[in-house]
Design a protein around this motif. Sequence first.
Motif, PDB file in Angstrom:
ATOM      1  N   PHE A 159      44.160  30.764  47.390  1.00 26.24           N
ATOM      2  CA  PHE A 159      43.072  30.098  46.957  1.00 26.24           C
ATOM      3  C   PHE A 159      42.023  31.148  46.244  1.00 26.24           C
ATOM      4  N   ALA A 160      42.231  32.546  46.708  1.00 29.78           N
ATOM      5  CA  ALA A 160      41.312  33.604  46.145  1.00 29.78           C
ATOM      6  C   ALA A 160      42.015  33.932  44.853  1.00 29.78           C
ATOM      7  N   SER A 161      43.315  33.920  44.777  1.00 31.24           N
ATOM      8  CA  SER A 161      43.906  34.297  43.248  1.00 31.24           C
ATOM      9  C   SER A 161      43.605  33.147  42.193  1.00 31.24           C
ATOM     10  N   VAL A 162      43.524  31.968  42.786  1.00 34.00           N
ATOM     11  CA  VAL A 162      43.051  30.993  41.739  1.00 34.00           C
ATOM     12  C   VAL A 162      41.596  31.269  41.237  1.00 34.00           C
ATOM     13  N   GLU A 163      40.879  31.511  42.350  1.00 34.34           N
ATOM     14  CA  GLU A 163      39.427  31.754  41.976  1.00 34.34           C
ATOM     15  C   GLU A 163      39.617  33.227  40.839  1.00 34.34           C
ATOM     16  N   GLN A 164      40.111  34.172  41.096  1.00 34.18           N
ATOM     17  CA  GLN A 164      40.065  35.424  40.453  1.00 34.18           C
ATOM     18  C   GLN A 164      40.837  35.288  39.082  1.00 34.18           C
ATOM     19  N   ARG A 165      41.726  34.373  38.824  1.00 34.08           N
ATOM     20  CA  ARG A 165      42.493  33.764  37.711  1.00 34.08           C
ATOM     21  C   ARG A 165      41.156  33.050  36.832  1.00 34.08           C
ATOM     22  N   ASP A 166      40.441  32.400  37.263  1.00 33.95           N
ATOM     23  CA  ASP A 166      39.692  31.270  36.516  1.00 33.95           C
ATOM     24  C   ASP A 166      38.498  32.090  36.341  1.00 33.95           C
ATOM     25  N   HIS A 167      37.968  33.085  37.063  1.00 30.62           N
ATOM     26  CA  HIS A 167      36.801  33.795  36.927  1.00 30.62           C
ATOM     27  C   HIS A 167      37.007  35.319  36.750  1.00 30.62           C
ATOM     28  N   PRO A 168      37.261  35.833  35.749  1.00 28.60           N
ATOM     29  CA  PRO A 168      37.728  37.090  35.263  1.00 28.60           C
ATOM     30  C   PRO A 168      36.753  38.257  35.910  1.00 28.60           C
ATOM     31  N   GLU A 169      35.377  37.817  36.058  1.00 26.69           N
ATOM     32  CA  GLU A 169      34.439  38.799  36.758  1.00 26.69           C
ATOM     33  C   GLU A 169      34.904  39.138  38.222  1.00 26.69           C
ATOM     34  N   LEU A 170      35.628  38.222  38.851  1.00 22.84           N
ATOM     35  CA  LEU A 170      36.179  38.347  40.283  1.00 22.84           C
ATOM     36  C   LEU A 170      37.476  39.238  40.361  1.00 22.84           C
ATOM     37  N   ARG A 171      38.010  39.688  39.315  1.00 22.88           N
ATOM     38  CA  ARG A 171      39.577  40.309  39.282  1.00 22.88           C
ATOM     39  C   ARG A 171      38.942  41.920  39.914  1.00 22.88           C
ATOM     40  N   GLY A 172      39.886  42.066  40.802  1.00 23.83           N
ATOM     41  CA  GLY A 172      39.773  43.523  41.351  1.00 23.83           C
ATOM     42  C   GLY A 172      38.563  43.733  42.497  1.00 23.83           C
ATOM     43  N   LYS A 173      37.788  42.778  42.828  1.00 26.70           N
ATOM     44  CA  LYS A 173      37.199  42.527  43.643  1.00 26.70           C
ATOM     45  C   LYS A 173      37.434  41.940  45.134  1.00 26.70           C
ATOM     46  N   PRO A 174      36.702  42.400  46.223  1.00 23.95           N
ATOM     47  CA  PRO A 174      37.014  41.705  47.350  1.00 23.95           C
ATOM     48  C   PRO A 174      36.226  40.172  47.401  1.00 23.95           C
ATOM     49  N   VAL A 175      36.981  39.235  47.517  1.00 29.44           N
ATOM     50  CA  VAL A 175      36.799  37.863  47.418  1.00 29.44           C
ATOM     51  C   VAL A 175      36.866  37.005  48.817  1.00 29.44           C
ATOM     52  N   ALA A 176      36.118  36.342  49.010  1.00 28.53           N
ATOM     53  CA  ALA A 176      36.488  35.581  50.174  1.00 28.53           C
ATOM     54  C   ALA A 176      36.253  33.904  49.845  1.00 28.53           C
ATOM     55  N   VAL A 177      37.061  33.142  49.914  1.00 30.41           N
ATOM     56  CA  VAL A 177      36.800  31.691  49.601  1.00 30.41           C
ATOM     57  C   VAL A 177      36.604  30.787  50.844  1.00 30.41           C
ATOM     58  N   LEU A 215      31.377  42.070  49.837  1.00 30.20           N
ATOM     59  CA  LEU A 215      32.288  40.712  49.722  1.00 30.20           C
ATOM     60  C   LEU A 215      31.731  39.819  49.115  1.00 30.20           C
ATOM     61  N   ILE A 216      32.593  39.050  47.991  1.00 30.54           N
ATOM     62  CA  ILE A 216      31.972  37.830  47.497  1.00 30.54           C
ATOM     63  C   ILE A 216      32.335  36.686  47.904  1.00 30.54           C
ATOM     64  N   PHE A 217      31.543  35.795  48.277  1.00 26.17           N
ATOM     65  CA  PHE A 217      31.846  34.463  48.918  1.00 26.17           C
ATOM     66  C   PHE A 217      31.756  33.354  47.735  1.00 26.17           C
ATOM     67  N   VAL A 218      32.965  32.843  47.799  1.00 22.76           N
ATOM     68  CA  VAL A 218      33.165  31.592  46.589  1.00 22.76           C
ATOM     69  C   VAL A 218      33.293  30.319  47.154  1.00 22.76           C
ATOM     70  N   LYS A 219      32.624  29.243  46.713  1.00 22.41           N
ATOM     71  CA  LYS A 219      32.851  27.843  47.233  1.00 22.41           C
ATOM     72  C   LYS A 219      34.470  27.408  46.950  1.00 22.41           C
ATOM     73  N   PRO A 220      35.057  26.816  47.774  1.00 24.92           N
ATOM     74  CA  PRO A 220      36.436  26.316  47.707  1.00 24.92           C
ATOM     75  C   PRO A 220      36.415  25.207  46.638  1.00 24.92           C
ATOM     76  N   ARG A 221      37.638  25.094  45.919  1.00 26.63           N
ATOM     77  CA  ARG A 221      37.822  23.948  45.101  1.00 26.63           C
ATOM     78  C   ARG A 221      39.104  23.497  45.150  1.00 26.63           C
ATOM     79  N   PHE A 222      39.246  22.616  46.286  1.00 22.00           N
ATOM     80  CA  PHE A 222      40.305  22.082  46.748  1.00 22.00           C
ATOM     81  C   PHE A 222      40.843  21.465  45.679  1.00 22.00           C
ATOM     82  N   GLU A 223      40.444  20.407  44.848  1.00 21.11           N
ATOM     83  CA  GLU A 223      41.023  19.857  43.934  1.00 21.11           C
ATOM     84  C   GLU A 223      41.819  20.570  42.761  1.00 21.11           C
TER      85      GLU A 223
END
Length: 347
Positions: A5-23, A60-68
């Motif tokens: 899930f986190a890798s998908v968010e980092q792929r779709d949002h380049p500003e999240l790459r290399g940063k600690p992300v929690a979905v 830590l950056i919290f991101v809402k899940p996008r299950f679809e």
Amino acid sequence: MDAFFASVEQRDHPELRGKPVAVGGSRERGVVAAASYEARRFGVHSALASKIAAQRCPQLIFVKPRFEVYSAVSRQIREIFFSYTDLVEPLSLDEAYLDVTENKIGMPSASIIAKEIKARIAEVTGLTASAGVSYNKFLAKLASDMDKPNGFTLITPDKAEAIVAGLSIDKFHGIGKVTAAKMQSMGIVTGADLRQRSEEELVRNFGKVGRYYYRISRAQDEREVQPHRIRKSIGSERTFDADLTEEYDMLERLQYLAEEVAQDMARLKATAKTVTVKIKYFDFTLNTRSKTYLSEFSSADAIFTIARDLLRTPQLPAYPVRLLGIAVSSLLYQHDKQEGYQLTIEF
């Protein structure tokens, strides 16, 4: 898949790459559904309370899940699997067993197939996967976790027993935290320790699963890859940003959960006879209420009506509610049903 899930968010949002992300979750409440590898360095992991995660990793950056979105990517990956073999047993959206003993490309090497699959996943989705290759499911799963992220590990028959013997007991797939703690209290710390115990002793202490522990300590696992593994339940739950105290708010959330469950049932072509409502209070006290019917149901309205009645029985929750969940079970799938016909009754 690696931190899916986190890798998908980092792929779709380049500003999240290399940063600690929690979905999932938020700084105030909720539960982490997935954590990026940058976040895992701080001890953040799935199923961790969001508040604790934020304490461990203030940035830590919290991101809402996008299950679809995750489901769509999972379907892409599944298509790649099926281009090599029909013997695919999904474990979740991001993980599966594949039996490539006989495969569609006539390749005698499972290692080459695994590396091809990894490359195709990267090409199609832009994401990395880790692969484990061995001669049974237990060892393949073990191998897949040994070199993450973007890893590849092969466990051959001549090395399997030594690898298992040196493995910490809490790293065994199929041995959870509670069981691992019990084993450690018995002096079973490694696979070698586990192998010293007789099958009778393991069954006596852990029930019939003790037979499984006895076999895997010897690197044995005869389970086949099951491409049509049947789900025993379908459910959905949510942790809320603010505790719910009003019946209207609880019913609104239940309606949404019922619709999610009904959508999953429709996708799987399933009906159910049992509904279970899960209620977690502000103090983390957990309560479940369940009811089984003689007839089948599958609509969102039917699921919601039963869940609403369960919420009110024996009474509405007396304390603020932080989580609600609905699950259906006693499932019957369309392909299992026998064709019938309408009787004509003379009046």
